[in-house]
Design an enzyme around this catalytic site. Structure first.
Site, mmCIF file in Angstrom:
data_model
loop_
_atom_site.group_PDB
_atom_site.id
_atom_site.type_symbol
_atom_site.label_atom_id
_atom_site.label_comp_id
_atom_site.label_asym_id
_atom_site.label_seq_id
_atom_site.Cartn_x
_atom_site.Cartn_y
_atom_site.Cartn_z
ATOM 1 N N ASP A 89 0.821 -1.202 0.000
ATOM 2 C CA ASP A 89 0.000 0.000 0.000
ATOM 3 C C ASP A 89 0.859 1.258 0.000
ATOM 4 O O ASP A 89 2.061 1.227 0.263
ATOM 5 C CB ASP A 89 -0.896 0.044 1.253
ATOM 6 C CG ASP A 89 -1.761 -1.184 1.408
ATOM 7 O OD1 ASP A 89 -2.042 -1.831 0.388
ATOM 8 O OD2 ASP A 89 -2.150 -1.470 2.550
ATOM 9 N N TYR A 147 6.153 -10.261 6.948
ATOM 10 C CA TYR A 147 5.876 -8.850 7.167
ATOM 11 C C TYR A 147 6.186 -8.519 8.623
ATOM 12 O O TYR A 147 5.984 -9.353 9.521
ATOM 13 C CB TYR A 147 4.405 -8.528 6.921
ATOM 14 C CG TYR A 147 3.961 -8.563 5.480
ATOM 15 C CD1 TYR A 147 3.959 -7.410 4.703
ATOM 16 C CD2 TYR A 147 3.505 -9.751 4.900
ATOM 17 C CE1 TYR A 147 3.524 -7.440 3.384
ATOM 18 C CE2 TYR A 147 3.079 -9.787 3.580
ATOM 19 C CZ TYR A 147 3.088 -8.625 2.835
ATOM 20 O OH TYR A 147 2.654 -8.663 1.527
#
Length: 300
Positions: A89, A147
């Site tokens: 994002d 992540y």
């Protein structure tokens, strides 16, 4: 560009439809040339995410890579694509993003890579580049991704030197509840309540979108200073899935949502609008590594 005809011809004699995706048109054109796998790192602060977008307010990572590579290799930008393993994002960072692209003629990575990096902005670097087989795919060939979400849960104001890479969450975060919440995501679940734009994608494609994903493990690492790192090792993530998992877990840790409510979202496959927790801020999230083998198993 191709004329407005049902199918368009390419130099190699193959054709594609105007309804084909950019990836399908790209694959149709490049034929059987050399594919390259690259590991990429970037500071996502001033990028509008990975994916090329129309009318983006800022640069995109893929768009910057594509324009630079097209310039260096003298390619037609209308028919060249860089495909990433994760569509991070806007504001999200990466230490180990992986992408692939195909060139019409082989090159020597040891010669090309230093020169390409000279033309890239300072907040984006290709760390390595290697030739791979034509069946390698940055998304389909990946086996796991790591992540890390970094945040401060201290009431002490955060250092301005951390603000671009760590979010700050104040007002009474219970670290024990936070750990219980993030551990609830381990396993295979329906993450519809933690995914963005599912309904839009289904409407656009006319096909159902699977929201079932597997999270191999979650580890929370606190520091005495009030900093927290949450490591997510997963098979693959939906749009905004990691940020929504963190945001919902923080809501639990602040007493705004019950743990059983969070677990119920996973069990019942609720829609995103039924999860009232806001996604965690993008600056805290970094894509650390992508695997294309079973090497991640050693981390469990």
């Amino acid at each position: 560009m191709c004329p407005r005809s049902p199918r368009c011809s390419l130099e190699d004699g193959s054709t594609y439809s105007k309804s084909d995706s950019p990836t399908q048109r790209y694959e149709a054109q490049i034929g059987h040339q050399q594919r390259y796998k690259c590991e990429v790192a970037y500071d996502g602060t001033y990028f509008s995410g990975w994916q090329v977008q129309r009318n983006a307010k800022h640069r995109t990572v893929a768009g910057t890579l594509e324009s630079t590579l097209c310039t260096y290799f003298s390619l037609d930008p209308a028919n060249f694509y860089v495909l990433g393993s994760s569509r991070t994002d806007s504001g999200v960072h990466a230490r180990g993003q992986v992408c692939h692209f195909t060139l019409p003629n082989p090159c020597k990575p040891e010669v090309a890579l230093p020169e390409i990096n000279k033309f890239l902005p300072q907040d984006l670097r290709i760390l390595n580049m290697e030739p791979v087989s034509m069946d390698f795919h940055a998304i389909a060939s990946s086996t796991a991704k790591l992540y890390c979400y970094r945040m401060s849960i201290s009431d002490v104001p955060q250092s301005p030197f951390k603000r671009l890479y760590r979010s700050q969450v104040q007002r009474g975060v219970d670290l024990g509840v936070l750990e219980e919440a993030v551990k609830a995501f381990e396993g295979t679940h329906d993450f519809r309540a933690f995914a963005g734009q599912v309904e839009q994608k289904q409407k656009a494609s006319g096909k159902p979108v699977s929201t079932v994903r597997t999270v191999h493990s979650v580890k929370i690492i606190p520091s005495p200073e009030g900093d927290v790192e949450i490591m997510f090792l997963l098979e693959g993530a939906l749009y905004k899935m990691v940020r929504n998992m963190v945001g919902t877990s923080v809501a639990c840790a602040r007493g705004e949502i019950g743990i059983e409510t969070l677990k119920g979202m996973l069990e019942r496959g609720l829609q995103r609008k039924e999860n009232r927790a806001k996604p965690a801020k993008p600056e805290g999230l970094t894509l650390e590594k992508v695997w294309f083998n079973e090497g991640w198993v050693d981390l469990l």
